[in-house]
Design a protein around this motif. Structure first.
Motif, PDB file in Angstrom:
ATOM      1  N   VAL A 242       0.864  -1.177   0.000  1.00 37.62           N
ATOM      2  CA  VAL A 242       0.000   0.000   0.000  1.00 37.62           C
ATOM      3  C   VAL A 242       0.898   1.223   0.000  1.00 37.62           C
ATOM      4  N   VAL A 243       0.648   2.125  -0.949  1.00 37.30           N
ATOM      5  CA  VAL A 243       1.509   3.288  -1.113  1.00 37.30           C
ATOM      6  C   VAL A 243       0.669   4.552  -1.237  1.00 37.30           C
ATOM      7  N   ARG A 244       1.345   5.649  -1.019  1.00 38.97           N
ATOM      8  CA  ARG A 244       0.758   6.949  -1.326  1.00 38.97           C
ATOM      9  C   ARG A 244       1.619   7.605  -2.382  1.00 38.97           C
ATOM     10  N   ALA A 245       0.998   7.993  -3.478  1.00 39.51           N
ATOM     11  CA  ALA A 245       1.706   8.685  -4.547  1.00 39.51           C
ATOM     12  C   ALA A 245       1.421  10.171  -4.443  1.00 39.51           C
ATOM     13  N   GLU A 246       2.494  10.951  -4.258  1.00 38.46           N
ATOM     14  CA  GLU A 246       2.366  12.412  -4.248  1.00 38.46           C
ATOM     15  C   GLU A 246       2.563  12.881  -5.682  1.00 38.46           C
ATOM     16  N   LEU A 247       1.486  13.330  -6.296  1.00 34.08           N
ATOM     17  CA  LEU A 247       1.477  13.605  -7.730  1.00 34.08           C
ATOM     18  C   LEU A 247       1.603  15.099  -8.011  1.00 34.08           C
ATOM     19  N   PRO A 248       2.001  15.437  -9.244  1.00 36.32           N
ATOM     20  CA  PRO A 248       2.044  16.856  -9.621  1.00 36.32           C
ATOM     21  C   PRO A 248       0.675  17.508  -9.421  1.00 36.32           C
ATOM     22  N   GLY A 249       0.697  18.786  -9.117  1.00 34.46           N
ATOM     23  CA  GLY A 249      -0.549  19.513  -8.902  1.00 34.46           C
ATOM     24  C   GLY A 249      -1.120  19.295  -7.509  1.00 34.46           C
ATOM     25  N   ASP A 250      -0.259  18.924  -6.539  1.00 32.53           N
ATOM     26  CA  ASP A 250      -0.674  18.741  -5.148  1.00 32.53           C
ATOM     27  C   ASP A 250      -1.780  17.700  -4.989  1.00 32.53           C
ATOM     28  N   ARG A 251      -1.752  16.688  -5.847  1.00 31.66           N
ATOM     29  CA  ARG A 251      -2.724  15.598  -5.749  1.00 31.66           C
ATOM     30  C   ARG A 251      -2.030  14.368  -5.189  1.00 31.66           C
ATOM     31  N   SER A 252      -2.745  13.584  -4.410  1.00 29.92           N
ATOM     32  CA  SER A 252      -2.184  12.340  -3.899  1.00 29.92           C
ATOM     33  C   SER A 252      -3.133  11.193  -4.194  1.00 29.92           C
ATOM     34  N   LEU A 253      -2.561  10.009  -4.239  1.00 31.41           N
ATOM     35  CA  LEU A 253      -3.323   8.812  -4.579  1.00 31.41           C
ATOM     36  C   LEU A 253      -2.862   7.688  -3.659  1.00 31.41           C
ATOM     37  N   VAL A 254      -3.805   7.019  -2.997  1.00 33.08           N
ATOM     38  CA  VAL A 254      -3.477   5.926  -2.089  1.00 33.08           C
ATOM     39  C   VAL A 254      -4.073   4.635  -2.632  1.00 33.08           C
ATOM     40  N   GLY A 255      -3.291   3.580  -2.610  1.00 36.64           N
ATOM     41  CA  GLY A 255      -3.779   2.284  -3.069  1.00 36.64           C
ATOM     42  C   GLY A 255      -2.655   1.279  -3.077  1.00 36.64           C
ATOM     43  N   GLU A 256      -2.933   0.102  -3.618  1.00 38.34           N
ATOM     44  CA  GLU A 256      -1.917  -0.943  -3.702  1.00 38.34           C
ATOM     45  C   GLU A 256      -1.180  -0.849  -5.023  1.00 38.34           C
ATOM     46  N   ALA A 257       0.150  -0.885  -4.954  1.00 39.91           N
ATOM     47  CA  ALA A 257       0.966  -0.902  -6.174  1.00 39.91           C
ATOM     48  C   ALA A 257       0.917  -2.315  -6.738  1.00 39.91           C
ATOM     49  N   VAL A 258       0.301  -2.485  -7.903  1.00 43.16           N
ATOM     50  CA  VAL A 258       0.031  -3.839  -8.402  1.00 43.16           C
ATOM     51  C   VAL A 258       0.866  -4.228  -9.613  1.00 43.16           C
ATOM     52  N   ALA A 259       1.460  -3.251 -10.322  1.00 42.03           N
ATOM     53  CA  ALA A 259       2.216  -3.610 -11.527  1.00 42.03           C
ATOM     54  C   ALA A 259       3.065  -2.437 -11.981  1.00 42.03           C
ATOM     55  N   VAL A 260       4.040  -2.757 -12.830  1.00 41.16           N
ATOM     56  CA  VAL A 260       4.766  -1.754 -13.607  1.00 41.16           C
ATOM     57  C   VAL A 260       4.404  -2.030 -15.060  1.00 41.16           C
ATOM     58  N   ASP A 261       3.781  -1.065 -15.720  1.00 44.15           N
ATOM     59  CA  ASP A 261       3.252  -1.328 -17.061  1.00 44.15           C
ATOM     60  C   ASP A 261       4.336  -1.218 -18.138  1.00 44.15           C
ATOM     61  N   GLY A 262       3.944  -1.387 -19.382  1.00 48.18           N
ATOM     62  CA  GLY A 262       4.889  -1.402 -20.495  1.00 48.18           C
ATOM     63  C   GLY A 262       5.592  -0.089 -20.730  1.00 48.18           C
ATOM     64  N   ASP A 263       5.098   0.982 -20.134  1.00 48.64           N
ATOM     65  CA  ASP A 263       5.748   2.284 -20.250  1.00 48.64           C
ATOM     66  C   ASP A 263       6.585   2.606 -19.014  1.00 48.64           C
ATOM     67  N   GLY A 264       6.717   1.633 -18.106  1.00 49.09           N
ATOM     68  CA  GLY A 264       7.498   1.861 -16.893  1.00 49.09           C
ATOM     69  C   GLY A 264       6.748   2.586 -15.802  1.00 49.09           C
ATOM     70  N   ARG A 265       5.442   2.763 -15.981  1.00 48.51           N
ATOM     71  CA  ARG A 265       4.646   3.474 -14.978  1.00 48.51           C
ATOM     72  C   ARG A 265       4.197   2.516 -13.875  1.00 48.51           C
ATOM     73  N   LEU A 266       4.041   3.055 -12.679  1.00 46.86           N
ATOM     74  CA  LEU A 266       3.557   2.269 -11.550  1.00 46.86           C
ATOM     75  C   LEU A 266       2.028   2.291 -11.566  1.00 46.86           C
ATOM     76  N   VAL A 267       1.408   1.111 -11.566  1.00 42.53           N
ATOM     77  CA  VAL A 267      -0.048   0.998 -11.582  1.00 42.53           C
ATOM     78  C   VAL A 267      -0.535   0.828 -10.154  1.00 42.53           C
ATOM     79  N   ILE A 268      -1.391   1.742  -9.735  1.00 46.19           N
ATOM     80  CA  ILE A 268      -1.917   1.737  -8.370  1.00 46.19           C
ATOM     81  C   ILE A 268      -3.414   1.434  -8.414  1.00 46.19           C
ATOM     82  N   ALA A 269      -3.824   0.410  -7.649  1.00 44.66           N
ATOM     83  CA  ALA A 269      -5.237   0.038  -7.551  1.00 44.66           C
ATOM     84  C   ALA A 269      -5.814   0.670  -6.292  1.00 44.66           C
ATOM     85  N   THR A 270      -6.829   1.501  -6.466  1.00 44.77           N
ATOM     86  CA  THR A 270      -7.440   2.195  -5.328  1.00 44.77           C
ATOM     87  C   THR A 270      -8.566   1.361  -4.734  1.00 44.77           C
TER      88      THR A 270
END
Length: 289
Positions: A242-270
């Motif tokens: 379970v992670v918290r992603a501090e995103l650009p624009g002062d937005r945050s996202l909490v969920g489980e990190a479930v995968a790294v996709d084909g573009d190298g991005r971290l996929v978070i399931a909320t």
């Protein structure tokens, strides 16, 4: 880039932290005058602000070729992501940058280079230092000290002109507890490394980088075909947590990190059942898997 090793009269002033041997590193890593492998030059300097900034400038001037390696015994203005400072005592770590020019790979896949570098660094250190390492997405190297997960290294990739990327690596090797910049930091020595001799450690990491870069480039940058995506996921301590992603624009996202996709991005399931890919941001590990 012309090799020039710089040193001062206090070359052996800290016997626990001997200097790197630039000539021996070049002999070991530069093959056939720079035409038989990735590395064309290895330069060791006593002190600089940032090896990344220096090598990016040389690349933009056209005076550095692919495979140029710049190593500093001390960085006075080392940078991590978001321009965070990275400081350490002289000769206490490995601070280096490499110029890569993956022109045969679509630019859309160049975002994998910092993750590729992380895989290479972790593999090289595991073999040479005997330390279990893990990767925190996207670019931190973790070691275990006293049962606690700590950051012992980081990676920063920067564009260098239209055809180049400089990947910079900082690794804490011999830092003692009282020398750590923050309590959450660690070092190979604190993690129980079988050796803290920086020469073989650097050779192992650079050979691992050459190997992984060659595989990835031969596969046209395809992270699945090259095995990079699966290897990164296998060594990523962020996945399954379970992670918290501090995103650009002062937005945050909490969920489980479930995968790294084909573009190298971290996929978070909320908790709402949404799977959101994150391409940039700070990741905080909230609790173990």
């Amino acid at each position: 880039m012309t090799p020039r090793d710089t040193s001062d009269d206090s070359r052996w002033s800290d016997l626990e932290r001997p200097p790197l041997n630039g000539a021996a590193l070049r002999r070991a890593l530069v093959k056939d005058g720079g035409h038989g492998g990735l590395y064309c030059d290895v330069e060791v300097v006593q002190r600089t602000g940032s090896t990344n900034s220096d090598l990016v400038a040389l690349a933009r001037e056209g005076t550095a070729m692919e495979g140029a390696v710049l190593v500093a015994e001390e960085q006075t203005s080392g940078r991590g992501r978001l321009d965070r400072r990275w400081t350490a005592p002289p000769r206490s770590g490995l601070f280096f940058s490499v110029l890569l020019k993956p022109t045969a790979v679509p630019v859309s896949r160049w975002g994998w280079l910092p993750l590729l570098t992380g895989v290479a660094v972790a593999a090289g250190l595991s073999r040479a230092a005997g330390v279990d390492t893990a990767l925190k997405w996207p670019n931190d190297l973790l070691v275990t000290v006293g049962g606690e997960e700590r950051k012992a290294g980081g990676i920063l990739a920067e564009r260098a002109g239209d055809d180049g990327v400089v990947v910079g690596v900082g690794i804490n090797v011999t830092l003692k507890e009282e020398e750590l910049p923050v309590p959450q930091a660690g070092s190979l020595a604190l993690a129980g490394a079988v050796t803290t001799d920086r020469d073989p450690l650097l050779r192992a990491v650079l050979r691992s980088l050459e190997d992984w870069y060659g595989r990835w480039r031969s596969a046209g940058g395809d992270p699945a075909v090259s095995g990079l995506q699966a290897t990164y996921a296998a060594g990523c301590a962020t996945l399954g947590r379970v992670v918290r992603a501090e995103l650009p624009g002062d937005r945050s996202l909490v969920g489980e990190a479930v995968a790294v996709d084909g573009d190298g991005r971290l996929v978070i399931a909320t908790e709402e059942g949404v799977r959101e890919p994150v391409g940039a941001g700070d990741i905080v590990h909230l609790r173990p898997a």
